[in-house]
Design an enzyme around this catalytic site. Structure first.
Site, PDB file in Angstrom:
ATOM      1  N   ASP A  19       0.841  -1.194   0.000  1.00 34.26           N
ATOM      2  CA  ASP A  19       0.000   0.000   0.000  1.00 34.26           C
ATOM      3  C   ASP A  19       0.883   1.253   0.000  1.00 34.26           C
ATOM      4  O   ASP A  19       2.120   1.151   0.059  1.00 34.26           O
ATOM      5  CB  ASP A  19      -0.904  -0.062   1.249  1.00 34.26           C
ATOM      6  CG  ASP A  19      -2.255   0.560   0.997  1.00 34.26           C
ATOM      7  OD1 ASP A  19      -2.377   1.372   0.070  1.00 34.26           O
ATOM      8  OD2 ASP A  19      -3.197   0.261   1.758  1.00 34.26           O
ATOM      9  N   ASP A  41     -10.949   2.765  -2.747  1.00 35.89           N
ATOM     10  CA  ASP A  41     -11.352   1.510  -2.101  1.00 35.89           C
ATOM     11  C   ASP A  41     -12.810   1.169  -2.375  1.00 35.89           C
ATOM     12  O   ASP A  41     -13.690   2.041  -2.284  1.00 35.89           O
ATOM     13  CB  ASP A  41     -11.205   1.639  -0.577  1.00 35.89           C
ATOM     14  CG  ASP A  41      -9.758   1.705  -0.156  1.00 35.89           C
ATOM     15  OD1 ASP A  41      -8.866   1.699  -1.028  1.00 35.89           O
ATOM     16  OD2 ASP A  41      -9.529   1.769   1.068  1.00 35.89           O
TER      17      ASP A  41
HETATM   18  C1  GLA Z   1      -6.029   1.280   1.939  1.00 35.76           C
HETATM   19  C2  GLA Z   1      -6.200   0.227   0.850  1.00 35.76           C
HETATM   20  C3  GLA Z   1      -7.245  -0.790   1.268  1.00 35.76           C
HETATM   21  C4  GLA Z   1      -6.837  -1.435   2.581  1.00 35.76           C
HETATM   22  C5  GLA Z   1      -6.611  -0.376   3.638  1.00 35.76           C
HETATM   23  C6  GLA Z   1      -6.014  -0.951   4.908  1.00 35.76           C
HETATM   24  O1  GLA Z   1      -7.147   2.075   2.102  1.00 35.76           O
HETATM   25  O2  GLA Z   1      -6.572   0.816  -0.362  1.00 35.76           O
HETATM   26  O3  GLA Z   1      -7.431  -1.774   0.270  1.00 35.76           O
HETATM   27  O4  GLA Z   1      -5.683  -2.192   2.370  1.00 35.76           O
HETATM   28  O5  GLA Z   1      -5.717   0.641   3.173  1.00 35.76           O
HETATM   29  O6  GLA Z   1      -5.827   0.005   5.890  1.00 35.76           O
END
Ligand code: GLA
Length: 436
Positions: A158, A219
């Site tokens: 990430d 997300d």
């Molecule tokens: C980000 C990512 C998500 C998830 C969260 C975890 O928002 O895009 O897919 O992994 O972090 O905190």
């Protein structure tokens, strides 16, 4: 410097930069904790749902015992909030000792013993998005090494708490570090999602060289609105995104939320169909212990999976956007086959959409059609035959289209690389869709 030396040097640096794991020639499939289980670390009060080894063992059991693994759902992926808040005395990441008392290496063994693969989550930055220790530039090598020693098979890296310059350095450095471990570890990069997902800030040629998949956009949440906004973004930018995908390199519109709370059956079929058309990774984020049979049937639909997993690896695209609210998507498949999705944005009633294969750019000829969710063959269609599909509100009709054996020539253009005269037989499709 002589020209040949320069060429050699360039070739050498490109070779060391590229990810060389040979993995994910078709989009990866499996299960990922985040959307459904988030950062629930309250194991005292919520022992079955908190992020702990219990959850991942439970899901591994389900993947192995309920028919998922055989269909290709082999990755079981840990997301954020798995680690301790502190690195160990040697500067290595360590799992939270209360929630993962056996350690990640033992969990990996458990998963491997069941014929599955284990994925883990890291973050290129000071902290993960959930506030756990991140992988700063100086920690890239040690973290790659730790994951490899644990027997990890995939890493989602990430990008919270890092800036554009750190990302530009860090994502390729992790490629190098993963290569150096000698262990094939699938590499999912969230980099483009942190840079708006579009050129000039995002270089998709580079991403394809250094990552197996990448999150382009925000997300997913447990709602139809969220699915629709993702589909819209990917479709609006298909001219940029579609050519970036191919074997070993995939755009990732995020997890499947089928089996959760936000989607109707029709909307669930839409997500499955559109993710298949987009050649998207199929990571479910749901509770496989309690999933209902309707959602399971959609996720286990063999022809939808076979379309997603087509070996040519050409991402599909939207062909038509009708004023009526019907969109038609198309994906070329191997052996001259193709997939069509008729998708309704309407909210009134099933819409009777009238068209012909000719109107959808199909060459002259006859075609066999298999309805993916009705799970049955339809009457043979000539390219000029007008037909009507009835598409439910926020639902889809999905077809697998095969050039009829009597008219093989006509459909050769459907595949960018037609594979010759051995076209697919209808009976094979019904019995064994995996040999598409
Ligand atoms: C980000 C990512 C998500 C998830 C969260 C975890 O928002 O895009 O897919 O992994 O972090 O905190």
């Amino acid at each position: 410097m002589p020209r040949t030396t320069i060429v050699l040097l360039l070739a050498f640096s490109a070779a060391t930069l590229a990810l060389d794991n040979g993995l994910m020639r078709t989009p990866p499939m499996g299960w990922l904790a985040w959307e459904r289980f988030r950062c629930d670390i309250d194991c005292e009060n919520d022992p079955k749902n908190c992020i702990s080894e219990v959850l991942f063992k439970d899901m591994a059991d389900r993947l192995a015992e309920d028919g998922w693994r055989e269909l290709g759902y082999v990755y079981i992926n840990i997301d954020d909030c798995w680690s301790s808040k502190e690195r160990d005395a040697h500067g290595r990441l360590q799992a939270d000792p209360k929630r993962f008392p056996s350690g990640i290496d033992k969990l990996a063994r458990y998963v491997h013993d069941r014929g599955l693969k284990l994925g883990i989550y890291g973050d290129l930055g000071t902290y993960t998005c959930g506030g756990y220790p991140g992988t700063t530039l100086d920690k890239i090598e040690i973290d790659a090494q730790t994951f490899a020693e644990w027997g990890i098979d995939m890493l989602k890296l990430d990008g919270c708490y890092s800036n554009a310059t750190e990302q530009e350095q860090g994502y390729p450095l992790m490629t190098k570090a993963l290569n150096a471990t000698g262990r094939p570890i699938g590499y999912s990069c969230s980099w483009p999602a942190y840079q708006g997902g579009l050129p000039p800030k995002v270089n998709y040629t580079l991403l394809g060289d250094i990552c197996n998949l990448w999150r382009n956009y925000g997300d997913i949440q447990d709602s139809w609105d969220s699915v629709l906004s993702i589909v819209d973004w990917f479709t609006d930018h298909q001219d940029i995104l579609q050519p970036a995908a191919g074997p070993g390199r995939w755009n990732d519109p995020d997890m499947l939320i089928i089996g959760d709370y936000g989607l109707s059956i029709d909307q669930s079929r839409s997500q499955m169909a559109l993710w298949a058309i987009m050649a998207a990774p199929l990571f479910m984020s749901n509770d496989l212990r309690t999933i209902n049979s309707g959602a399971r049937a959609i996720l286990q639909n063999k022809v939808a999976i076979a379309i997603n997993q087509d070996p040519l690896g050409i991402q599909g695209r939207r062909l038509v956007k009708e004023k009526s609210g019907i969109d038609v998507f198309w994906r070329p498949l191997s052996k001259g086959a193709s997939a069509l999705v008729f998708f309704s944005r309407r909210s009134d009633m099933p819409f009777r959409y009238k068209t012909s294969l000719k109107a959808l750019n199909y060459a002259a000829g006859s075609y066999e059609v298999y309805d993916v969710f009705l799970e049955k063959p339809m009457p043979v269609l000539k390219d000029t035959t007008e037909f009507v599909v009835s598409v439910n509100p926020s639902g889809v009709v999905m077809w697998l289209v095969l050039p009829s054996t009597r008219w093989q020539q006509g459909a050769a253009h459907l595949s960018k690389k037609p594979t010759g005269p051995k076209f697919y037989q209808r009976q094979q499709l019904v019995d064994s869709p995996f040999v598409l």
